[in-house]
Design an enzyme around this catalytic site. Structure first.
Site, short mmCIF file in Angstrom:
data_model
loop_
_atom_site.label_atom_id
_atom_site.label_comp_id
_atom_site.label_asym_id
_atom_site.label_seq_id
_atom_site.Cartn_x
_atom_site.Cartn_y
_atom_site.Cartn_z
CB SER A 1 -0.95 -0.05 1.20
OG SER A 1 -1.99 0.87 1.04
CG ASP B 1 -7.45 -3.31 -1.96
OD1 ASP B 1 -8.06 -2.39 -1.38
OD2 ASP B 1 -6.23 -3.48 -1.89
CG HIS C 1 -5.58 -2.65 1.21
ND1 HIS C 1 -4.95 -2.50 0.01
CD2 HIS C 1 -4.97 -1.75 2.04
CE1 HIS C 1 -4.02 -1.56 0.08
NE2 HIS C 1 -4.01 -1.09 1.31
#
EC number: 3.1.2.12
Lengths: 279, 279
Positions: free
Chosen positions: A149, A225, A258
């Protein structure tokens, strides 16, 4: 440069340690985790840098990343830095999880008052590597970098700016276009100022547009996600790499979100990818 | 019996879920984690019960146990209950980590006021299994049980008392003699009363002394575990098993401590051990 050992524990035949030191770059104490595999008893080992995402410390991936089994098998040192400076003297915005503590974005801030502490780019590319080289059985000629991320953004941008230092680069669900991502625009403005030209050196897609290159990149991205459309947009990286002739392996992973449930699932693939290129 | 889904995430090809339900045994809401492997789409899968240690919830092993990769490979459902009742109505001793919340010791308390809630033995052997059977693709004819520390004590005692239900039993650093361990004596007295005869049915070594048997048992114990001498004393289990003719595989693991760094290292061995016996 001295450091203090917070804890060490044997795991998968190696040692998982946590350390602190007084960081000059960040002007505060910084904590980081290092896993040293059993092979390090024989010879210096390659170093994998794992950069973490928003709200994380060194600890999230250490607890949930499931990297030690593979790192022990493949003989990799894994270094997990914190994601921002921290402490009472460090300016922060407690209301905003996308800025300040846990949200350093791996940039060197140029705007007061943040420029005194938020220098995570210098920290992860200069200060911490020197500390690791000095204190661990690390072969600094063989380094790879990956992250998740915000840390995927960090891995991509650090690799693109230092293509000779890193032999391998990959990312889990990276923020590939922080200049346009809802997750990062605000932070970039506060750290780097309103002039978006100054953001380009910290944006993977724009670095590529501006001529930076890296041999090959692997990205895993979960299709479930929740941040895919607003924050991550891997198709922008795909487009940029295509134009630039960079070999990108983008794997859309069906049904994954995620979280570290996603990361830990594909950790093995990433470490094997890196180990091949670090051999 | 109804339950509520707190979260689900895809991981290693299966689904890691967290659920809550109103527990009759514990007279409070209880939370638990279940991993369902991809094989469950084809046919019901064997069930592994993982009982956690002092201070833990369902979450510690879910985050740090590294069981999903193997459970997905071997086709095992893994159920991780909480370690005690919790909530505003549940009597607790906030100053004592070895009693109350996070320290149910897998017994049915007989002493007021604890007997109204602290019924973890009934919870993990009756109520939760019925809920699992009803709501998950579980083959309840193939169940194994394991656990860590206080949860190792739980796994051993539950298996010894239910040898027909469980086809396999193992433990990481279990409290094998809670009647004499500094970690548990105080809790046993408060849950079960001062008469130590009532403790015998919740003490692995004494259950064996009293004639309970289980086919074979595997125990891993780190030699650098700071609680080895006072709290764990695996040699007492070794002695009891030897006298009783129970096959015990006790592996002293050089340099490992009491943490999930230890557990995650040997998780694979344990799950393979169970899978063989659940096949």
């Amino acid at each position: 440069m001295s450091m203090k050992t917070v804890s060490t524990a044997k795991s998968h035949g190696g040692i998982q340690g946590v350390y602190t030191h007084a960081s000059a770059s960040c002007a505060c104490d910084m904590t980081f985790a290092v896993f040293v595999p059993p092979q390090a008893a024989e010879a210096p080992c390659p170093v994998m840098w794992y950069l973490s995402g928003l709200t994380c410390t060194h600890q999230n991936v250490m607890d949930k990343g499931e990297y030690r089994r593979l790192a022990a098998e493949l003989g990799l040192i894994v270094v997990c830095p914190d994601t921002s400076p921290r402490g009472e003297t460090v300016p922060d915005d407690a209301q905003d999880w996308q800025f300040g503590s846990g949200a350093g974005f791996y940039v060197d801030a140029t705007q007061a008052p943040y420029d005194a502490h938020y220098r995570m780019y210098s920290y992860v590319t200069e200060e911490l590597p020197a500390l690791i080289a000095q204190n661990f059985p690390a072969d600094m000629n063989r380094q790879g970098i990956f992250g998740h991320s915000m840390g995927g953004h960090g891995a991509l941008t650090v690799a693109l700016k230092n293509p000779k230092r890193f032999k391998s680069c990959s990312a889990f669900a990276p923020i590939v276009s922080p200049s346009t991502s809802d997750w990062s625009k605000k932070a970039f403005e506060r750290y780097l100022g309103a002039d978006e030209d100054a953001w380009r050196v910290h944006d993977a897609c724009l670095l590529i547009e501006d001529g930076h290159r890296f041999g090959e990149i692997m990205v895993d991205q979960g299709t479930a996600d929740g941040f895919l459309e607003e924050g991550l947009k891997p198709w922008l990286l795909e487009e940029a790499c295509k134009k630039a002739g960079i070999s990108l392996t983008l794997r859309m992973q069906e049904g994954y979100d995620h979280s570290y449930f996603f990361i830990s699932t594909f950790m093995e693939d990433h470490l094997r990818w890196h180990a091949q290129r670090l051999a």
